[in-house]
Design a protein around this motif. Structure first.
Motif, PDB file in Angstrom:
ATOM      1  N   ASP A   1       0.823  -1.205   0.000  1.00 27.31           N
ATOM      2  CA  ASP A   1       0.000   0.000   0.000  1.00 27.31           C
ATOM      3  C   ASP A   1       0.859   1.258   0.000  1.00 27.31           C
ATOM      4  OD1 ASP A   1      -2.159  -1.694   0.173  1.00 27.31           O
ATOM      5  OD2 ASP A   1      -2.492  -1.360   2.306  1.00 27.31           O
ATOM      6  N   ILE A   2       1.929   1.259   0.806  1.00 22.63           N
ATOM      7  CA  ILE A   2       2.798   2.428   0.863  1.00 22.63           C
ATOM      8  C   ILE A   2       3.481   2.643  -0.483  1.00 22.63           C
ATOM      9  CG2 ILE A   2       4.820   3.445   1.967  1.00 22.63           C
ATOM     10  CD1 ILE A   2       4.033   1.915   4.520  1.00 22.63           C
ATOM     11  N   ASP A   3       3.888   1.550  -1.135  1.00 22.31           N
ATOM     12  CA  ASP A   3       4.486   1.694  -2.462  1.00 22.31           C
ATOM     13  C   ASP A   3       3.488   2.271  -3.460  1.00 22.31           C
ATOM     14  OD1 ASP A   3       7.229   1.008  -2.414  1.00 22.31           O
ATOM     15  OD2 ASP A   3       6.720  -1.096  -2.161  1.00 22.31           O
ATOM     16  N   ARG A   4       2.237   1.856  -3.392  1.00 26.02           N
ATOM     17  CA  ARG A   4       1.228   2.430  -4.289  1.00 26.02           C
ATOM     18  C   ARG A   4       1.003   3.911  -3.966  1.00 26.02           C
ATOM     19  NH1 ARG A   4      -1.138  -2.977  -4.173  1.00 26.02           N
ATOM     20  NH2 ARG A   4      -2.165  -2.530  -2.190  1.00 26.02           N
ATOM     21  N   PHE A   5       1.039   4.237  -2.687  1.00 23.81           N
ATOM     22  CA  PHE A   5       0.934   5.628  -2.251  1.00 23.81           C
ATOM     23  C   PHE A   5       2.074   6.455  -2.849  1.00 23.81           C
ATOM     24  CE2 PHE A   5       1.965   8.815   1.090  1.00 23.81           C
ATOM     25  CZ  PHE A   5       0.752   9.480   1.181  1.00 23.81           C
ATOM     26  N   LEU A   6       3.275   5.910  -2.827  1.00 25.35           N
ATOM     27  CA  LEU A   6       4.435   6.600  -3.392  1.00 25.35           C
ATOM     28  C   LEU A   6       4.366   6.659  -4.912  1.00 25.35           C
ATOM     29  CD1 LEU A   6       7.122   5.129  -0.979  1.00 25.35           C
ATOM     30  CD2 LEU A   6       6.247   7.474  -0.986  1.00 25.35           C
ATOM     31  N   ASP A   7       3.767   5.640  -5.528  1.00 24.52           N
ATOM     32  CA  ASP A   7       3.530   5.694  -6.972  1.00 24.52           C
ATOM     33  C   ASP A   7       2.679   6.903  -7.328  1.00 24.52           C
ATOM     34  OD1 ASP A   7       4.916   3.356  -7.434  1.00 24.52           O
ATOM     35  OD2 ASP A   7       3.131   2.088  -7.475  1.00 24.52           O
TER      36      ASP A   7
ATOM     37  N   GLY B   1       9.124 -15.056  10.448  1.00 23.52           N
ATOM     38  CA  GLY B   1      10.516 -14.750  10.183  1.00 23.52           C
ATOM     39  C   GLY B   1      11.473 -15.483  11.100  1.00 23.52           C
ATOM     40  N   LEU B   2      11.080 -15.668  12.361  1.00 31.60           N
ATOM     41  CA  LEU B   2      11.943 -16.370  13.304  1.00 31.60           C
ATOM     42  C   LEU B   2      12.047 -17.859  12.984  1.00 31.60           C
ATOM     43  CD1 LEU B   2      10.915 -14.622  16.644  1.00 31.60           C
ATOM     44  CD2 LEU B   2      13.054 -14.340  15.378  1.00 31.60           C
ATOM     45  N   ARG B   3      11.109 -18.361  12.196  1.00 35.54           N
ATOM     46  CA  ARG B   3      11.187 -19.750  11.736  1.00 35.54           C
ATOM     47  C   ARG B   3      11.964 -19.884  10.426  1.00 35.54           C
ATOM     48  NH1 ARG B   3       5.620 -19.604  13.210  1.00 35.54           N
ATOM     49  NH2 ARG B   3       5.070 -19.370  11.005  1.00 35.54           N
ATOM     50  N   ASP B   4      12.096 -18.779   9.702  1.00 31.92           N
ATOM     51  CA  ASP B   4      12.719 -18.817   8.374  1.00 31.92           C
ATOM     52  C   ASP B   4      13.484 -17.515   8.164  1.00 31.92           C
ATOM     53  OD1 ASP B   4      13.402 -18.797   5.698  1.00 31.92           O
ATOM     54  OD2 ASP B   4      11.458 -19.511   4.986  1.00 31.92           O
ATOM     55  N   PHE B   5      14.794 -17.557   8.437  1.00 31.27           N
ATOM     56  CA  PHE B   5      15.584 -16.331   8.399  1.00 31.27           C
ATOM     57  C   PHE B   5      15.823 -15.830   6.984  1.00 31.27           C
ATOM     58  CE2 PHE B   5      16.559 -17.849  12.668  1.00 31.27           C
ATOM     59  CZ  PHE B   5      16.356 -16.689  13.395  1.00 31.27           C
ATOM     60  N   VAL B   6      15.754 -16.702   5.992  1.00 30.41           N
ATOM     61  CA  VAL B   6      15.843 -16.247   4.602  1.00 30.41           C
ATOM     62  C   VAL B   6      14.626 -15.384   4.280  1.00 30.41           C
ATOM     63  CG1 VAL B   6      15.853 -16.970   2.185  1.00 30.41           C
ATOM     64  CG2 VAL B   6      17.237 -18.211   3.860  1.00 30.41           C
ATOM     65  N   GLN B   7      13.457 -15.846   4.693  1.00 32.97           N
ATOM     66  CA  GLN B   7      12.243 -15.057   4.488  1.00 32.97           C
ATOM     67  C   GLN B   7      12.305 -13.756   5.280  1.00 32.97           C
ATOM     68  OE1 GLN B   7       8.625 -16.637   6.240  1.00 32.97           O
ATOM     69  NE2 GLN B   7       7.892 -14.534   6.283  1.00 32.97           N
ATOM     70  N   PHE B   8      12.851 -13.830   6.530  1.00 28.30           N
ATOM     71  CA  PHE B   8      12.954 -12.635   7.362  1.00 28.30           C
ATOM     72  C   PHE B   8      13.839 -11.600   6.670  1.00 28.30           C
ATOM     73  CE2 PHE B   8      12.660 -11.906  12.246  1.00 28.30           C
ATOM     74  CZ  PHE B   8      11.940 -10.747  12.031  1.00 28.30           C
ATOM     75  N   ARG B   9      14.939 -12.043   6.076  1.00 27.36           N
ATOM     76  CA  ARG B   9      15.830 -11.118   5.375  1.00 27.36           C
ATOM     77  C   ARG B   9      15.103 -10.471   4.202  1.00 27.36           C
ATOM     78  NH1 ARG B   9      21.261  -9.363   4.726  1.00 27.36           N
ATOM     79  NH2 ARG B   9      21.051  -7.776   3.120  1.00 27.36           N
ATOM     80  N   ARG B  10      14.309 -11.255   3.476  1.00 29.47           N
ATOM     81  CA  ARG B  10      13.567 -10.689   2.350  1.00 29.47           C
ATOM     82  C   ARG B  10      12.575  -9.632   2.846  1.00 29.47           C
ATOM     83  NH1 ARG B  10      13.404 -16.138   0.131  1.00 29.47           N
ATOM     84  NH2 ARG B  10      11.298 -16.399   0.993  1.00 29.47           N
ATOM     85  N   TYR B  11      11.921  -9.931   3.961  1.00 33.17           N
ATOM     86  CA  TYR B  11      10.976  -8.949   4.515  1.00 33.17           C
ATOM     87  C   TYR B  11      11.706  -7.666   4.920  1.00 33.17           C
ATOM     88  CZ  TYR B  11       7.929  -6.508   7.743  1.00 33.17           C
ATOM     89  OH  TYR B  11       7.200  -5.522   8.376  1.00 33.17           O
ATOM     90  N   LEU B  12      12.838  -7.801   5.612  1.00 33.88           N
ATOM     91  CA  LEU B  12      13.582  -6.616   6.055  1.00 33.88           C
ATOM     92  C   LEU B  12      14.098  -5.813   4.865  1.00 33.88           C
ATOM     93  CD1 LEU B  12      15.564  -8.133   9.058  1.00 33.88           C
ATOM     94  CD2 LEU B  12      13.563  -6.627   9.167  1.00 33.88           C
ATOM     95  N   ASP B  13      14.555  -6.502   3.824  1.00 34.44           N
ATOM     96  CA  ASP B  13      14.974  -5.790   2.612  1.00 34.44           C
ATOM     97  C   ASP B  13      13.805  -5.002   2.038  1.00 34.44           C
ATOM     98  OD1 ASP B  13      17.546  -6.762   2.774  1.00 34.44           O
ATOM     99  OD2 ASP B  13      17.255  -8.349   1.288  1.00 34.44           O
ATOM    100  N   ARG B  14      12.658  -5.635   1.983  1.00 39.24           N
ATOM    101  CA  ARG B  14      11.472  -4.978   1.425  1.00 39.24           C
ATOM    102  C   ARG B  14      11.067  -3.785   2.276  1.00 39.24           C
ATOM    103  NH1 ARG B  14       6.424  -5.791  -0.955  1.00 39.24           N
ATOM    104  NH2 ARG B  14       5.746  -3.642  -1.339  1.00 39.24           N
ATOM    105  N   PHE B  15      11.054  -3.952   3.594  1.00 39.21           N
ATOM    106  CA  PHE B  15      10.701  -2.852   4.490  1.00 39.21           C
ATOM    107  C   PHE B  15      11.632  -1.670   4.282  1.00 39.21           C
ATOM    108  CE2 PHE B  15      10.935  -0.387   8.349  1.00 39.21           C
ATOM    109  CZ  PHE B  15       9.626  -0.337   8.812  1.00 39.21           C
ATOM    110  N   ASN B  16      12.932  -1.940   4.266  1.00 41.04           N
ATOM    111  CA  ASN B  16      13.892  -0.842   4.146  1.00 41.04           C
ATOM    112  C   ASN B  16      13.880  -0.213   2.765  1.00 41.04           C
ATOM    113  OD1 ASN B  16      15.659  -0.435   6.687  1.00 41.04           O
ATOM    114  ND2 ASN B  16      15.401  -2.656   6.550  1.00 41.04           N
ATOM    115  N   ASP B  17      13.629  -1.001   1.724  1.00 41.27           N
ATOM    116  CA  ASP B  17      13.486  -0.414   0.389  1.00 41.27           C
ATOM    117  C   ASP B  17      12.334   0.589   0.366  1.00 41.27           C
ATOM    118  OD1 ASP B  17      15.594  -1.892  -0.591  1.00 41.27           O
ATOM    119  OD2 ASP B  17      14.339  -3.384  -1.620  1.00 41.27           O
ATOM    120  N   THR B  18      11.226   0.238   1.023  1.00 39.77           N
ATOM    121  CA  THR B  18      10.062   1.129   1.040  1.00 39.77           C
ATOM    122  C   THR B  18      10.347   2.379   1.864  1.00 39.77           C
ATOM    123  OG1 THR B  18       8.557  -0.745   0.733  1.00 39.77           O
ATOM    124  CG2 THR B  18       7.608   1.280   1.606  1.00 39.77           C
TER     125      THR B  18
END
Length: 283
Positions: free
Chosen positions: A56-62, A94-111
């Protein structure tokens, strides 16, 4: 030229404030003249971050990128909470899957990076309790107005965690190293008056006048050309990573490019000399 992401979201056009361009999502976007509003809203629970909200925030920025007549944006929330950070389901996953957690954190920080670089002034209007990812979106906005009853903090350390969404980088630049360390290490909340005194927030508002206070602040920006706001914002943002001499050299170059490419600068100068109002600049 609009980005590919922006072109995909070109259907998200807004008319008057009150129209919902993102029905059923966690962020509602609306327009009032040159102001774009983003409001955290959900039927149950408290406002928190998820992949859906980041979409939603990305669409807002669009919309900011695509609608060239937008001059400023206000981010706020309904209810007594602004945002409490990443939701517990996302953290548990994320605490069960750190690869997924990293992807989420990358996405959060990109936004958050994209919000920080938005080509117009962004104002956070903090209506209530704000922590973790909530303070990180505040720090990615340019200025902040806070309601008198609101409280704000990083609070990661209270759960024996450390920030992962920008607090260790943006908070010291906003309030200085000692205060940033104190706020992150203690895990405490600042009340609204402290937040303004510390420089974390720009202005204090009565609870029932929060949005009007943010709009009054925005009104001092939106009478300027969008390109004027963007050029100065980009220079200010880059100043924290540049030596002063390098920053001043860039400022001179950007000034000359701006004056040469936007004729309304000359008109505004001549209008000032003649004590008349300059012609409206649309860029």
């Amino acid at each position: 030229m609009p980005s590919a992401r922006c072109r995909r979201c070109s259907k998200h056009r807004l008319q008057d404030r009150g129209s919902e361009a993102m029905a059923g999502t966690r962020l509602e976007a609306s327009r009032k003249g040159p102001l774009l509003y983003g409001t955290f809203a959900q039927e149950r629970g408290v406002h928190s971050f998820s992949l859906d909200l980041l979409d939603d925030i990305d669409r807002f920025l669009d919309l900011i990128d695509d609608e060239r007549d937008i001059r400023a944006a206000i981010v706020t929330a309904r209810g007594k909470v602004f945002n409490l950070g990443t939701d517990k389901t996302q953290i548990e996953s994320g605490l069960r899957d750190f690869v997924q957690f990293r992807r989420y954190l990358d996405r959060f920080n990109d936004t958050m990076d994209r919000l920080e670089r938005a080509p117009v002034p962004t104002i956070a209007a903090v209506n209530g309790l704000t922590r973790a990812g909530g303070i990180e979106i505040v720090l990615a906005c340019d200025v902040t107005v806070i309601a008198k009853s609101a409280r704000i903090g990083d609070v990661h350390s209270a759960q024996f965690a450390i920030p992962a969404g920008g607090s260790t980088q943006r908070l010291p630049r906003r309030i200085g190293l000692p205060r940033a360390k104190d706020l992150i290490w203690s895990g405490r909340f600042l009340d609204a008056a402290e937040a303004v005194e510390w420089g974390l927030c720009h202005a204090l508002a009565d609870d029932d006048a929060l949005l009007q206070t943010a709009e009054a602040l925005a009104a001092t920006y939106i009478d300027k050309p969008r390109q004027c706001l963007f050029e100065s914002k980009s220079l200010i943002n880059r100043s924290v990573t540049m030596a002063p001499a390098d920053g001043i050299e860039l400022e001179k170059q950007q000034f000359l490019h701006y004056v040469q490419n936007y004729p309304y600068v000359r008109d505004a100068f001549e209008a000032f000399q003649a004590s008349r109002k300059p012609a409206e600049a649309r860029a």
